[in-house]
Each structure stands twice: as C-alpha cells, then as structure tokens.
Scaffold this active site. Structure first.
Site, PDB file in Angstrom:
ATOM      1  N   ARG A 108       9.284 -25.415  14.348  1.00 32.45           N
ATOM      2  CA  ARG A 108       9.669 -26.861  14.082  1.00 32.45           C
ATOM      3  C   ARG A 108      11.389 -26.290  13.439  1.00 32.45           C
ATOM      4  O   ARG A 108      11.908 -27.240  12.783  1.00 32.45           O
ATOM      5  CB  ARG A 108       9.577 -27.822  13.681  1.00 32.45           C
ATOM      6  CG  ARG A 108       7.658 -28.700  13.965  1.00 32.45           C
ATOM      7  CD  ARG A 108       7.394 -29.839  13.225  1.00 32.45           C
ATOM      8  NE  ARG A 108       6.534 -30.584  14.223  1.00 32.45           N
ATOM      9  CZ  ARG A 108       5.937 -30.559  13.886  1.00 32.45           C
ATOM     10  NH1 ARG A 108       5.175 -30.298  12.000  1.00 32.45           N
ATOM     11  NH2 ARG A 108       4.328 -30.423  14.132  1.00 32.45           N
ATOM     12  N   GLN A 132       6.186 -20.550   7.992  1.00 37.13           N
ATOM     13  CA  GLN A 132       4.894 -19.986   8.542  1.00 37.13           C
ATOM     14  C   GLN A 132       4.903 -19.578  10.409  1.00 37.13           C
ATOM     15  O   GLN A 132       3.704 -19.633  10.439  1.00 37.13           O
ATOM     16  CB  GLN A 132       3.437 -20.477   8.115  1.00 37.13           C
ATOM     17  CG  GLN A 132       3.322 -20.827   6.738  1.00 37.13           C
ATOM     18  CD  GLN A 132       2.362 -21.095   5.360  1.00 37.13           C
ATOM     19  OE1 GLN A 132       1.548 -20.565   4.664  1.00 37.13           O
ATOM     20  NE2 GLN A 132       2.102 -22.161   6.847  1.00 37.13           N
ATOM     21  N   ASN A 151       0.224 -18.358   8.729  1.00 45.12           N
ATOM     22  CA  ASN A 151       0.780 -19.336   8.585  1.00 45.12           C
ATOM     23  C   ASN A 151      -0.880 -19.921   7.972  1.00 45.12           C
ATOM     24  O   ASN A 151      -2.127 -19.175   8.538  1.00 45.12           O
ATOM     25  CB  ASN A 151      -0.167 -19.365  10.644  1.00 45.12           C
ATOM     26  CG  ASN A 151      -0.274 -21.097  10.446  1.00 45.12           C
ATOM     27  OD1 ASN A 151      -0.078 -21.863   9.526  1.00 45.12           O
ATOM     28  ND2 ASN A 151      -0.886 -21.379  11.814  1.00 45.12           N
ATOM     29  N   ASP A 180       7.108 -32.476   5.105  1.00 44.03           N
ATOM     30  CA  ASP A 180       6.794 -32.752   5.099  1.00 44.03           C
ATOM     31  C   ASP A 180       8.275 -32.189   5.997  1.00 44.03           C
ATOM     32  O   ASP A 180       9.184 -32.391   6.063  1.00 44.03           O
ATOM     33  CB  ASP A 180       6.155 -33.358   7.012  1.00 44.03           C
ATOM     34  CG  ASP A 180       4.388 -33.485   6.687  1.00 44.03           C
ATOM     35  OD1 ASP A 180       4.552 -32.318   5.567  1.00 44.03           O
ATOM     36  OD2 ASP A 180       3.912 -34.242   7.214  1.00 44.03           O
ATOM     37  N   ASP A 217       8.597 -31.831   9.179  1.00 43.38           N
ATOM     38  CA  ASP A 217       9.678 -33.319  10.212  1.00 43.38           C
ATOM     39  C   ASP A 217       9.694 -34.337  10.120  1.00 43.38           C
ATOM     40  O   ASP A 217       9.512 -35.001  10.641  1.00 43.38           O
ATOM     41  CB  ASP A 217       8.542 -32.792  11.720  1.00 43.38           C
ATOM     42  CG  ASP A 217       7.202 -33.578  11.355  1.00 43.38           C
ATOM     43  OD1 ASP A 217       6.603 -33.201  10.274  1.00 43.38           O
ATOM     44  OD2 ASP A 217       5.965 -33.892  12.140  1.00 43.38           O
ATOM     45  N   ASP A 219      -3.782 -33.923  -0.080  1.00 41.95           N
ATOM     46  CA  ASP A 219      -2.903 -34.354  -0.233  1.00 41.95           C
ATOM     47  C   ASP A 219      -3.564 -35.388  -1.149  1.00 41.95           C
ATOM     48  O   ASP A 219      -3.788 -35.932  -2.111  1.00 41.95           O
ATOM     49  CB  ASP A 219      -1.754 -35.161   0.439  1.00 41.95           C
ATOM     50  CG  ASP A 219      -2.302 -35.497   1.382  1.00 41.95           C
ATOM     51  OD1 ASP A 219      -3.681 -35.873   1.589  1.00 41.95           O
ATOM     52  OD2 ASP A 219      -1.445 -35.389   2.376  1.00 41.95           O
ATOM     53  N   HIS A 273       8.436 -41.170  10.039  1.00 38.76           N
ATOM     54  CA  HIS A 273       7.483 -40.063  10.225  1.00 38.76           C
ATOM     55  C   HIS A 273       7.453 -40.066  11.726  1.00 38.76           C
ATOM     56  O   HIS A 273       7.139 -41.269  11.665  1.00 38.76           O
ATOM     57  CB  HIS A 273       6.851 -39.299   9.252  1.00 38.76           C
ATOM     58  CG  HIS A 273       5.433 -38.274   9.216  1.00 38.76           C
ATOM     59  ND1 HIS A 273       4.504 -38.035  10.055  1.00 38.76           N
ATOM     60  CD2 HIS A 273       6.201 -36.590   8.786  1.00 38.76           C
ATOM     61  CE1 HIS A 273       4.438 -37.015   9.844  1.00 38.76           C
ATOM     62  NE2 HIS A 273       4.897 -36.204   9.256  1.00 38.76           N
TER      63      HIS A 273
END
Length: 674
Positions: A205, A234, A263, A290, A292, A402, A426
């Site tokens: 991304r 990654q 990854n 994150d 994104d 998390d 998000h």
C-alpha cells in the site's frame, strides 16, 4: 506543611479540519440543536421494546445545516454568521471530562476562549453520564475586539461519565471564535511532554502509506512529539518507490526510518517496531498505526498528553471512523466478552454511529464513559515501560494480537483507554470478507490461543461449544474451504505455542495453497465466468427464498440444517447455480436451502460458486466432532502450556531470532532509509 510545585499544561486545543472536508465538519463543529434521546432503561425489558427504542435512538435529528467551508478560517478559528448558534460539543472539540477524571492526575481544568463580535454569547455546558446537559457558566462579548474569557471547571462530578463543551450564539454582526484551550495545573514532574515512536506496518500500500507519512510530516505542531517514524515494509512493492514518498522523506528527515523485512503479518511488523523502540530507548511511547488510515495529527498529541498525565502507565487508543463515510464512527470502546471470548462493542454502546445524523450532545450512550479491554492497533499508543514489562506482540501474523496484548497488559495492572478525540479514518470491518476467506484460519486459531491464555473459565467458557456451532454453520453454508481452514487452525493450536514463531513467514502461503482446491474459495471478478441461474423447481408460489427468520424459525432451521446436508443432490445444480445471493443475504439460513449458489463477497469485487458436497460434509463433520471433544478434554492442560510459554515467545530475544534473516547484525535495520 509541604506545597507541591505545579505547572500549566495544555490538555486540548480547539481544532478545525485540516482539509476543510465538509464530510467531517460534524466531528468538529455542530449547528444542530441537542435533543436528548430516550433512555433505553425506560422502555421495558422485552426485546420488542428494546428494538423500538434502539431504532428511535438511531433516528436522525439532523436538519441538514452545515458549516460552510469558507467559515473555517484556520486550524483553530471559525466564523459564525449573525445570530448563528455554533456548538463545540463535538467529538473532536468537546472535552471528555470523565476520562480525565478517572485515569489522570488532573482534577480541575481551565477553558480559555478567545472571541470577537459584540453581543456574542458564550455558554459553557457539562453533561452527566446519563446525557443530561447543564449550563455551567455564561458570558457576553462586549466589543468587536477579540476578548478572552477563562472558565475554571472542576472534574469532581464526572465519576461515571460526562463532557464539558461550550456553545456560542453570534451577535448582530456575527462572530469569530479565534481559539479555545483546555489547560490544567499539574505536578512539576509532569511538565515535559513525552515523545512517540510511530510504528507503521505496510504491505503493498505504498501510496496510501506515503500519504499517511505526509499527513504526519506536514503537521508542525506534532513534530516535537515525534521521536522516530518507523515503517516496517513487508511487501513486494517498496514504499520508497511511491511518488508521494520523497516529499514525506524530505519533511521528516532523520526522524523517518524504513525497515524492510519479509511478510510476517501485522503482528510481525508491529513487533519489529516495538523491538526497535525499546532497544533504542529514547521514546516514551510506541504508537501502533495501520498503513491505510487517514490520520488526525492532533489526536496523536492528545494521546501523548493523556498518557503523560495518567496516574499509572496507560495504553491510550484512538477510535476509528469509516474512511468511506467520514462522519461515521465504527469503533468506540471494545471489550472481550469473557464467556464467549469474542471481541465486541461494549454492551451499552453502538458501532456505525453517524455524527452527521445524531450529534454527541443528543446521544445519551456517548456520555457514559466507555471502559475497555483493548484498543485496535489501527492507532494505539503503548508506553515503552509496558512493552518492557509484559513483552511484545504475540507471533500471530494477523488478528487478535492487539486484543491479546490489551488483556495481557490489563492483567499486569496497565489499563487501556479508548480516548475520545484521538481517532483515525479506516476501512470498516463490515466491508471486509475476513470471516470466510484465508483470514478465517488466523481468526480461529488466534481466538483460541487468546482464550487459552486469558479465559477465566476452566475450559474456556463457551469457546469450544461456540467453535463447534460455527463450524457446523460453515458446513451448512457450503463454505467447505472455511471449515477446513478452521479445522487446520485447531490442529495447529494443539501443536503448541513454540511453533508460532517458525510459522510466521510460511503459514500464509500454506493456507492460500490449501484453499485453491475448494470451489467456494475460487473468486471470479466477472460474474459471467459462471453459469446463469437455473433450477428445475421454482420457489413456492413465486415467493422469494430470501428471508430473515424469527427466533423459532431460526432454531428449527438450525436443527434441520445438518440433516438437509445428507439429502441427494439435485442433478441440475451441478451445471447451474440454483440462486444468486448478495453478500448481505448470504447467511446460513438462506444458503442451507440450496445445492449450489453464486455468492458475492462483502467488498463487492468478486463472486464465488458454492456447491453442496455430502461426502465432504460427512468427513468434515466427523473430524469436527472429534477435535472439539479433544479440546474440551485437554483445555486445562493446553491452557497451562500456553501460559507457561507466554513470557518466552513474546520476549525481545525470541523476536530477535525471528527477525535475524532481515537484520545485518548491527543495531540498525537492513534497508534503512535515512
């Protein structure tokens, strides 16, 4: 008699949206009247009454009045038209008093407002946990010159919930609110603010991530709070090749560090950032984020400030708004329900709440403080001392890392606060298909592992039974690839905790290769790649097969579903699907009726063909019964095995071994961008 030296600290300042996006205005400034909704507790305890009340609570109160973009004068200033009411009792500009009262050393705050516009009335309000609003103080601007007003406000009455905010009603010639600041006197040893290492994990991304770096880099007020911005790349498409990267790199300078590794999933990327942060030892916090998301930079400053003034080291998480509909709140306080051991919005809260339709001041549930078990790592600030004591992320690849960390920290005495005013935008979970695709393996395996580690019940409460029920549901829904992945997940849990690190880099390719053999896992972007719908026997009386059954019908259907899977297959269904179902209609009680069906995915990008296979069903059901019996029998011993290994597998030393193929043996990462 000793006196404590204090100093003034800024807790929160008034902000307006950086990009002046009208879709977000409702989160910053509100022009609507506040009509408090009905209390759920006043309508009776039966389900029908609660459903009616919930519908009323969600009902829109918006008149459609919005601030015009040209009224936003700067990051802190807004202009009001003559006679216009403007409220700052909003998500980003209300002051969440109860959170400060419960978790920090602050017991009094000062609101300082700078306004110009003769005749403008400034009114300060507070709310209680039940949402009732009260006027605290009021004043009137006497001239057209900028005047400054200070209001001394106590936090004493906010034990269970409540906010402070202020409204203005502009005078005859309008008004300009130049700024507003919430400050407090704090002990001298709390005078200096901490700094954060921002830890971002990214995979293919590159443009989205580079734009995020730009949002962080371009905010001059945020810069003093940054130690480093660490991006763990990654993917196969390098972040540094994004056309947006050079500008962010130039702006961040030596604060930016790009670390390249294989990854290892979100948990591997975040653990790398955590490891680098504690090894470096110069930042007060590590902020998981994150790649994104769209970031509100002020939220990072607020999270750091709240962490600085917390009574004890505290994890400070942000909330999540939908990136597609930016006034919609998707995550506001999450818990892990201990009996089911499943994450969820707290029981007295909501997900998917649109502030453009229902403002903060009118929504009773938003005024009760939301105490949580964890915060998603889309934006989550973790004190370095917590990482040093409880360890790094579990090596889970994705999912539950998390929530497990939040539970682990809680057991060690470190709370998590999902803090209003610290938020990102998000992609909402509802737009993903992660319950049935390759991620189903990680969902199921990691949920079981988290339950083994933290369930307070001897055999995980309802965990094993619910796992069995879900497995049967997937079988009845013709989702054989999902059922097989869930079975594989359970087998891998039985292999023990010490296998987790070794599987980080290999498990995803194995899962994807395994799924390819199943028809329901083969996605088609073009619907015409699959045959048209045909069936020998049409629906009875032309009625639709799609329905939402009542409770009795659901129970009957659940009882009959396994038996229906043993019926002979209708011959035409092998060549033609019997139905075409949208993602929203593809529930088990609809899928169970068909021998084959075309089903669209949640993200709207593809479809899959589901086909009933009685032999596959019998085999999987037999194995499902056997493995769940084994889990019920061996749960206590297996839980002890995982708990004994937790400290070792989350230690920096264990993670250093996992990262060894991508490090050069020094204290810097291979592929670092200076």
């Amino acid at each position: 008699m000793s006196t404590t030296t204090t100093t003034t600290r800024l807790l929160q300042r008034q902000i307006l949206p950086v990009d002046r996006d009208p879709d977000t205005f409702a989160l910053y400034v509100d022009l609507e009247e506040a009509r408090l909704d009905t209390s759920r507790h006043e309508v009776g305890g039966n389900k029908a009454a609660k459903d009616l009340n919930n519908a009323a609570i969600r009902q829109s109160t918006s008149t459609g009045r919005k601030l015009r973009p040209d009224q936003v004068l700067s990051r802190t200033a807004v202009r009001a038209q003559p006679g216009q009411m403007v409220s700052f009792g909003t998500y980003f500009n209300g002051f969440p008093a109860s959170y400060w009262r419960r978790y920090t050393v602050v017991d009094e705050v000062t609101l300082t407002v700078q306004v110009r516009g003769a005749g403008t009335v400034v009114t300060v309000y507070k709310s209680m946990a039940a949402g009732h609003n009260q006027v605290v103080d009021s004043t009137t601007v006497s001239s057209d010159e900028a005047e400054t007003f200070a209001f001394e406000l106590t936090l004493t009455p906010f034990v269970d919930g409540g906010w402070y905010w202020y409204d203005i009603v502009a005078g005859d010639d309008g008004a300009v609110v130049e700024s507003a600041r919430w400050t407090a006197e704090v002990p001298e040893d709390r005078a200096q603010h901490g700094t954060a290492d921002i830890c971002i994990t990214t995979m293919n991304r590159q443009d989205f991530c580079a734009k995020l770096l730009g949002q962080i880099a371009d905010d001059e007020d945020l810069r003093p709070y940054l130690d480093t911005v660490q991006v763990v790349d990654q993917g196969s498409k390098p972040l540094v090749e994004s056309t947006y990267f050079p500008a962010a790199q130039e702006s961040l300078g030596d604060r930016l560090r790009v670390i390249v590794q294989g990854n290892l999933g979100g948990s591997g990327g975040y653990a790398r950032g955590q490891l680098e942060s504690i090894r470096k030892g110069t930042a007060t916090y590590a902020l998981m984020m994150d790649d994104d998301v769209v970031c509100e930079p002020e939220g990072i400053i607020r999270a750091v400030t709240f962490g600085d003034l917390a009574k004890r080291p505290t994890i400070v998480g942000g909330h999540m708004f939908s990136i597609y509909s930016r006034s919609r709140l998707h995550s506001f306080g999450e818990i892990v329900q201990p009996w089911r051991f499943w994450w969820q919005t707290r029981l007295d809260g909501y997900s998917d709440w649109d502030f453009a339709a229902r403002n903060l001041r009118s929504a009773r549930w938003l005024h009760k403080r939301a105490d949580v078990d964890f915060n998603g790592w889309f934006s989550c600030l973790i004190p370095r001392v917590v990482l040093e004591e409880v360890g790094l992320s579990l090596p889970l690849f994705i999912k539950w890392d998390d929530s497990e960390f939040g539970l682990r920290a809680k057991e060690a005495g470190y709370p998590t606060v999902s803090f209003p005013g610290a938020a990102v935008w998000h992609v909402p979970w509802t737009d993903k298909n992660d319950g049935v695709d390759w991620q189903a393996y990680f969902h199921h395996r990691n949920r079981i592992i988290a339950a083994l580690l933290h369930s307070p019940y001897e055999r995980g409460g309802r965990m094993v039974r619910e796992s069995f029920n879900h497995q049967v549901k997937h079988l009845a829904s013709l989702q054989y690839s999902t059922a097989e992945l869930r079975h594989l997940a359970m087998e891998d849990v039985l292999a023990g905790p010490h296998a987790l690190h070794g599987e980080l880099a290999t498990k995803l390719p194995e899962v994807n290769a395994f799924r390819k053999q199943f028809v329901d896992a083969q996605l088609h972007v073009d619907r015409d790649e699959l045959p048209p719908v045909r069936r020998k026997k049409p629906p009875k009386k032309g009625k639709s097969d799609i329905e939402i059954p009542g409770r009795l019908s659901t129970l009957i259907g659940a009882g009959l579903a396994p038996i229906r899977q043993l019926r002979p297959i209708r011959s035409m269904s092998r060549d033609y699907p019997e139905a075409e179902l949208t993602a929203m209609d593809a529930a088990w009680f609809n899928l169970v009726k068909y021998d084959s069906a075309v089903v669209s995915m949640n993200d709207g990008s593809s479809v899959a063909l589901y086909r009933r296979d009685p032999e596959e069903y019998r085999d999987l059901l037999k194995r499902t019964v056997a493995i769940h019996r084994r889990f019920h029998r061996e749960w206590p011993a297996l839980a002890q095995q995982y708990r004994d290994a937790l400290g070792e597998i989350t230690s920096p030393e264990a993670w250093e071994k996992t990262f060894a193929p991508w490090t050069d043996g020094s204290d810097r990462a291979a592929g670092t961008t200076e």
